[in-house]
Design a protein around this motif. Structure first.
Motif, PDB file in Angstrom:
ATOM      1  N   PHE A 200       0.804  -1.213   0.000  1.00  0.00           N
ATOM      2  CA  PHE A 200       0.000   0.000   0.000  1.00  0.00           C
ATOM      3  C   PHE A 200       0.845   1.275   0.000  1.00  0.00           C
ATOM      4  N   ASN A 201       2.159   1.131   0.106  1.00  0.00           N
ATOM      5  CA  ASN A 201       3.052   2.284   0.193  1.00  0.00           C
ATOM      6  C   ASN A 201       2.648   3.234   1.322  1.00  0.00           C
ATOM      7  N   ASP A 202       1.959   2.692   2.301  1.00  0.00           N
ATOM      8  CA  ASP A 202       1.581   3.404   3.513  1.00  0.00           C
ATOM      9  C   ASP A 202       1.591   2.413   4.668  1.00  0.00           C
ATOM     10  N   ASP A 203       1.833   2.922   5.857  1.00  0.00           N
ATOM     11  CA  ASP A 203       1.829   2.102   7.065  1.00  0.00           C
ATOM     12  C   ASP A 203       0.407   1.946   7.604  1.00  0.00           C
ATOM     13  N   PRO A 204       0.207   1.010   8.520  1.00  0.00           N
ATOM     14  CA  PRO A 204      -1.137   0.827   9.098  1.00  0.00           C
ATOM     15  C   PRO A 204      -1.730   2.089   9.725  1.00  0.00           C
ATOM     16  N   SER A 205      -0.880   2.975  10.235  1.00  0.00           N
ATOM     17  CA  SER A 205      -1.370   4.190  10.887  1.00  0.00           C
ATOM     18  C   SER A 205      -1.664   5.319   9.904  1.00  0.00           C
TER      19      SER A 205
ATOM     20  N   MET B 221       5.748  -0.820   7.195  1.00  0.00           N
ATOM     21  CA  MET B 221       4.829  -1.954   7.111  1.00  0.00           C
ATOM     22  C   MET B 221       3.860  -1.691   5.961  1.00  0.00           C
ATOM     23  N   PHE B 222       4.452  -1.496   4.773  1.00  0.00           N
ATOM     24  CA  PHE B 222       3.640  -1.191   3.601  1.00  0.00           C
ATOM     25  C   PHE B 222       2.868  -2.418   3.115  1.00  0.00           C
ATOM     26  N   ASP B 223       3.370  -3.609   3.405  1.00  0.00           N
ATOM     27  CA  ASP B 223       2.737  -4.846   2.957  1.00  0.00           C
ATOM     28  C   ASP B 223       1.774  -5.323   4.041  1.00  0.00           C
ATOM     29  N   GLN B 224       0.508  -5.417   3.689  1.00  0.00           N
ATOM     30  CA  GLN B 224      -0.512  -5.710   4.694  1.00  0.00           C
ATOM     31  C   GLN B 224      -1.621  -6.582   4.117  1.00  0.00           C
ATOM     32  N   ILE B 225      -2.313  -7.267   5.014  1.00  0.00           N
ATOM     33  CA  ILE B 225      -3.502  -8.054   4.670  1.00  0.00           C
ATOM     34  C   ILE B 225      -4.595  -7.680   5.662  1.00  0.00           C
TER      35      ILE B 225
ATOM     36  N   PRO C 111       8.459   0.507  14.161  1.00  0.00           N
ATOM     37  CA  PRO C 111       9.254   1.319  13.233  1.00  0.00           C
ATOM     38  C   PRO C 111      10.769   1.245  13.404  1.00  0.00           C
ATOM     39  N   ASN C 112      11.237   1.027  14.615  1.00  0.00           N
ATOM     40  CA  ASN C 112      12.691   0.999  14.811  1.00  0.00           C
ATOM     41  C   ASN C 112      13.280  -0.400  14.757  1.00  0.00           C
ATOM     42  N   SER C 113      12.414  -1.435  14.567  1.00  0.00           N
ATOM     43  CA  SER C 113      13.004  -2.775  14.589  1.00  0.00           C
ATOM     44  C   SER C 113      12.304  -3.821  13.735  1.00  0.00           C
TER      45      SER C 113
END
Length: 325
Positions: A214-219, A256-260, A242-244
């Protein structure tokens, strides 16, 4: 050497649903209709048949193993991004060990200038394909010119005879800035929301799976819009640190651009339905850089034009479903 099926005894009937950005899965042949010149033997990346076949072997082994610590069999559904055409997906499925699995796939050429598209790979034994179509994502750049980005792949089918709707995505990039391009990904989210609303006019409590890069994070606003307006559950929210930890790295930050995401119907636990069990990132040590500055990050095929010979610049992600028999 063919990988064995590890047939452990399991009490649950589990099925893995996965997503994997394949990082520029191009064949070495020149296609004058897209911008693939770099991925040819004479291009800047010197993309040869040997390198292509090596990448196919790495990707095939990875796909076969996604979620293997939870479930001993290959995924039932795998959404993919950055596949050039039908031939690369066919070649992937003809590569050991996937050639021993009853996989079929869906793919449509999209208007993306580079020719990198989404696709859905499915096990014919468990998934019956009923309908598939590309959904055009109509977004403009700031100057008013259309951004010829990837289509959204919509697939309707039966997973173990239960009707499911799957959306596979690769949303517009952040190349021109995350904030500056955010509106494009919000438009993509709203397009899916609208499609889901249409499905809900025909079905009561439909089973929806929305996956992708999604080229975006869950937040991010786009994912929150999708989650809230479509009534979806996003198990990836708790996986992102984000840091690990995440599915890809940019700079020193994990994304975390890759999500389901799944509909709440996957929590009904009724007989002959599928229920959500868990989700995770498939960040096996074999997919990581072994040493140096980028130790622990995805072992990529390329960094810019430098060939590293790795798998992808993204880790796969997966969700585990349990069939309630």
């Amino acid at each position: 050497m063919r990988l064995p099926f590890f047939k452990k005894k399991t009490k649950k009937q589990r099925y893995t649903v996965a997503f994997y950005n394949l990082e520029n899965l191009f064949d070495p042949e020149r296609n004058v209709n897209i911008l693939d010149k770099d991925f040819t033997p004479n291009g800047v990346k010197k993309w040869t048949v040997e390198k292509y076949q090596r990448k196919l072997q790495k990707l095939a082994k990875t796909i076969y193993r996604i979620g293997d610590e939870e479930h001993p069999y290959p995924p039932a559904l795998i959404g993919v991004a950055e596949a050039e055409n039908n031939s690369v997906l066919k070649a992937l499925l003809d590569t050991d060990p996937l050639d021993d699995v009853d996989y079929g796939f869906v793919h449509f050429d999209s208007p993306d200038e580079r020719g990198i598209d989404t696709g859905l790979i499915y096990r014919r034994r468990f998934f019956k394909l009923l309908h598939a179509e590309p959904l055009a994502l109509l977004v403009d750049n700031v100057g008013g010119v259309r951004d010829t980005t990837r289509d959204i792949l919509y697939v309707k089918g039966e997973l173990n005879k239960e009707l499911v709707h799957v959306f596979v995505n690769h949303w517009p990039s952040r190349r021109d800035g995350g904030v500056e391009t955010e509106y494009k990904r919000v438009i993509a989210a709203k397009e899916i929301v609208q499609r889901i609303e249409g499905i809900k006019t025909e079905e009561l409590d439909p089973n929806i799976i929305v996956m992708g890069d999604f080229n975006d994070d869950p937040s991010s606003l786009s994912i929150q819009t999708l989650k809230e307006e479509a009534g979806l559950f996003n198990p990836m929210e708790t996986l992102h640190i984000p840091n690990s930890r995440g599915s890809s790295v940019y700079g020193n930050k994990w994304n975390m651009f890759d999500q389901i995401l799944v509909s709440n119907s996957f929590f009904n636990y009724e007989k002959n339905t599928h229920s959500f069990d868990k989700a995770d990132i498939y960040d096996h040590k074999s997919l990581r850089e072994k040493k140096g500055k980028y130790k622990g990050t995805p072992y990529r095929t390329f960094v810019s034009d430098k060939y590293l010979g790795g798998y992808s610049d993204h880790f796969p992600v997966y969700a585990m479903l349990t069939f309630n028999s």
